[in-house]
Design an enzyme around this catalytic site. Structure first.
Site, PDB file in Angstrom:
ATOM      1  N   GLY A   1      10.899  66.667  32.525  1.00  0.00           N
ATOM      2  CA  GLY A   1      11.205  65.374  33.129  1.00  0.00           C
ATOM      3  C   GLY A   1      10.074  64.391  32.883  1.00  0.00           C
ATOM      4  N   GLY A   2       9.219  64.225  33.881  1.00  0.00           N
ATOM      5  CA  GLY A   2       8.167  63.211  33.828  1.00  0.00           C
ATOM      6  C   GLY A   2       7.357  63.210  32.538  1.00  0.00           C
TER       7      GLY A   2
ATOM      8  CG  ASN B   1      16.531  64.704  32.573  1.00  0.00           C
ATOM      9  OD1 ASN B   1      16.975  63.567  32.411  1.00  0.00           O
ATOM     10  ND2 ASN B   1      16.814  65.444  33.629  1.00  0.00           N
ATOM     11  CD1 TRP B   2      13.227  60.782  28.146  1.00  0.00           C
ATOM     12  CD2 TRP B   2      13.892  58.692  27.663  1.00  0.00           C
ATOM     13  NE1 TRP B   2      12.844  60.504  26.854  1.00  0.00           N
ATOM     14  CE2 TRP B   2      13.246  59.230  26.533  1.00  0.00           C
ATOM     15  CE3 TRP B   2      14.398  57.404  27.585  1.00  0.00           C
ATOM     16  CZ2 TRP B   2      13.098  58.517  25.349  1.00  0.00           C
ATOM     17  CZ3 TRP B   2      14.255  56.684  26.409  1.00  0.00           C
ATOM     18  CH2 TRP B   2      13.607  57.242  25.296  1.00  0.00           C
ATOM     19  CE  LYS B   3      14.194  64.632  36.153  1.00  0.00           C
ATOM     20  NZ  LYS B   3      13.622  65.336  37.295  1.00  0.00           N
TER      21      LYS B   3
ATOM     22  N   GLY C   1       9.493  67.676  39.676  1.00  0.00           N
ATOM     23  CA  GLY C   1       8.823  66.448  40.086  1.00  0.00           C
ATOM     24  C   GLY C   1       7.759  66.646  41.144  1.00  0.00           C
TER      25      GLY C   1
ATOM     26  CG  HIS D   1      19.105  67.819  36.660  1.00  0.00           C
ATOM     27  ND1 HIS D   1      18.501  67.358  37.814  1.00  0.00           N
ATOM     28  CD2 HIS D   1      18.112  68.083  35.782  1.00  0.00           C
ATOM     29  CE1 HIS D   1      17.198  67.331  37.616  1.00  0.00           C
ATOM     30  NE2 HIS D   1      16.927  67.764  36.402  1.00  0.00           N
TER      31      HIS D   1
ATOM     32  CD  GLU E   1      16.425  64.788  39.506  1.00  0.00           C
ATOM     33  OE1 GLU E   1      16.834  64.088  38.550  1.00  0.00           O
ATOM     34  OE2 GLU E   1      15.289  65.309  39.519  1.00  0.00           O
TER      35      GLU E   1
ATOM     36  CD  GLU F   1      15.460  71.456  35.228  1.00  0.00           C
ATOM     37  OE1 GLU F   1      14.572  71.015  34.490  1.00  0.00           O
ATOM     38  OE2 GLU F   1      16.272  70.715  35.813  1.00  0.00           O
TER      39      GLU F   1
ATOM     40  CB  SER G   1       5.890  70.495  37.600  1.00  0.00           C
ATOM     41  OG  SER G   1       6.386  69.752  38.700  1.00  0.00           O
TER      42      SER G   1
HETATM   43  P1  13P Z   1       9.801  67.226  35.985  1.00  0.00           P
HETATM   44  O1  13P Z   1       9.343  67.737  34.649  1.00  0.00           O
HETATM   45  O2  13P Z   1       9.481  65.782  36.205  1.00  0.00           O
HETATM   46  O3  13P Z   1       9.364  68.127  37.094  1.00  0.00           O
HETATM   47  O4  13P Z   1      11.414  67.278  35.960  1.00  0.00           O
HETATM   48  C1  13P Z   1      12.031  68.444  35.555  1.00  0.00           C
HETATM   49  C2  13P Z   1      13.466  68.186  35.390  1.00  0.00           C
HETATM   50  O5  13P Z   1      14.191  67.945  36.351  1.00  0.00           O
HETATM   51  C3  13P Z   1      13.997  68.176  34.028  1.00  0.00           C
HETATM   52  O6  13P Z   1      15.376  68.123  34.024  1.00  0.00           O
END
Ligand code: 13P
Length: 261
Positions: free
Chosen positions: A236-237, A13-15, A175, A98, A100, A169, A215
């Site tokens: 994510g990251g 997930n590149w966000k 994050g 998600h 967010e 999650e 994470s």
């Molecule tokens: P991180 O891996 O950056 O913690 O993000 C997780 C996430 O929200 C994937 O959808």
């Protein structure tokens, strides 16, 4: 050890990160690092403007493309939105619920349900994210929160497509660099599986794939992948670095091969 009948699925997930040229470079690097991995499914979820670029760049390989968001109506006067029907032909998966979306944009359980159902109706595969806040974990209500989010998302459904993916999650792990321990992630994934089994059927619970997200990195992926109810990761990251993401995918592919042996 994870169940050998469930093929792991790892999502990136590149966000809202990158530029168009960076996205092109990353897709190229991901393809080089990951193409040909057949033991697991991999879904890349870039920002909306580059979904078609991603689909084109990955069209001849095994990597799949997912959208990060969707509107539940098929079409209409909804400026800035995209429907699941419009994503058909470009993506195979869509992220729904998600944290967010829920906590930054205030999406409700009811909207998550509408989105979830619209993705299923369009014939796409939903990746439904659920997870508790830190305060909810500390209050000991994690399982209640998961049950509430899942039951709300499933409202109105008699069956669940077996391809559906659920991402556990925990909000506090996203994050933050503080991934859930493998034990905590396993306990929650197991709870999710039981809730799905109770709501639909034993076989649905047994076949559905559950990811852990929050994470995840190259260092913690193997221990997470070794858990019996964790069938992949939503990253994510670390999905913005091709080699790091490839290591995570490799950890799940390795765990799957062990489970089959
Ligand atoms: P991180 O891996 O950056 O913690 O993000 C997780 C996430 O929200 C994937 O959808």
């Amino acid at each position: 050890m994870a169940d050998a009948t469930r093929v792991p699925i790892v999502g990136g997930n590149w966000k809202m990160h990158g530029t168009r040229s960076h996205a092109a470079e990353l897709l190229h690097a991901l393809r080089a690092a990951l193409d040909g991995i057949t033991d697991i499914e991999i879904v890349i979820c870039p920002p909306t403007p580059w979904l078609a670029d991603a689909t084109d760049a990955l069209s001849e390989g095994t990597l799949q493309v997912g959208a990060q968001n969707v509107h539940w109506e098929t079409e209409g006067a909804f400026t800035g939105e995209q429907s699941a029907a419009m994503l058909v032909g470009t993506v195979s998966h869509v992220l729904i619920g998600h944290s967010e979306r829920r906590h930054v944009f205030g999406e409700t359980d009811e909207q998550t349900n509408h989105k979830f159902r619209s993705v299923i109706d369009a014939g796409l595969t939903p990746i439904l994210a659920v997870g508790e806040l830190e305060a909810e974990r500390e209050a000991g209500t994690t399982e209640d929160v998961l049950r509430r989010q899942l039951h709300a998302a499933f409202e109105g459904l008699r069956t669940l497509p077996i391809g559906t993916v659920i991402a556990y999650e925990p909000v506090w792990a996203i994050g933050s660099g503080r991934a859930a321990t493998p034990e905590i992630a396993q306990e929650a994934a197991s709870a999710v599986r039981s809730i799905v089994a109770d709501r639909f059927s034993e076989s649905t619970g047994a076949l559905i794939r559950i990811q852990y997200g929050g994470s995840v990195n190259a260092d913690n992926a193997s221990d997470l992948a070794a858990q019996p109810d964790i069938d992949g990761a939503l990253v994510g990251g670390a999905s913005l670095q091709a080699s790091e993401f490839a290591s995570i995918c490799g950890a799940f592919a390795h765990a799957h091969r062990l489970s089959e042996a």
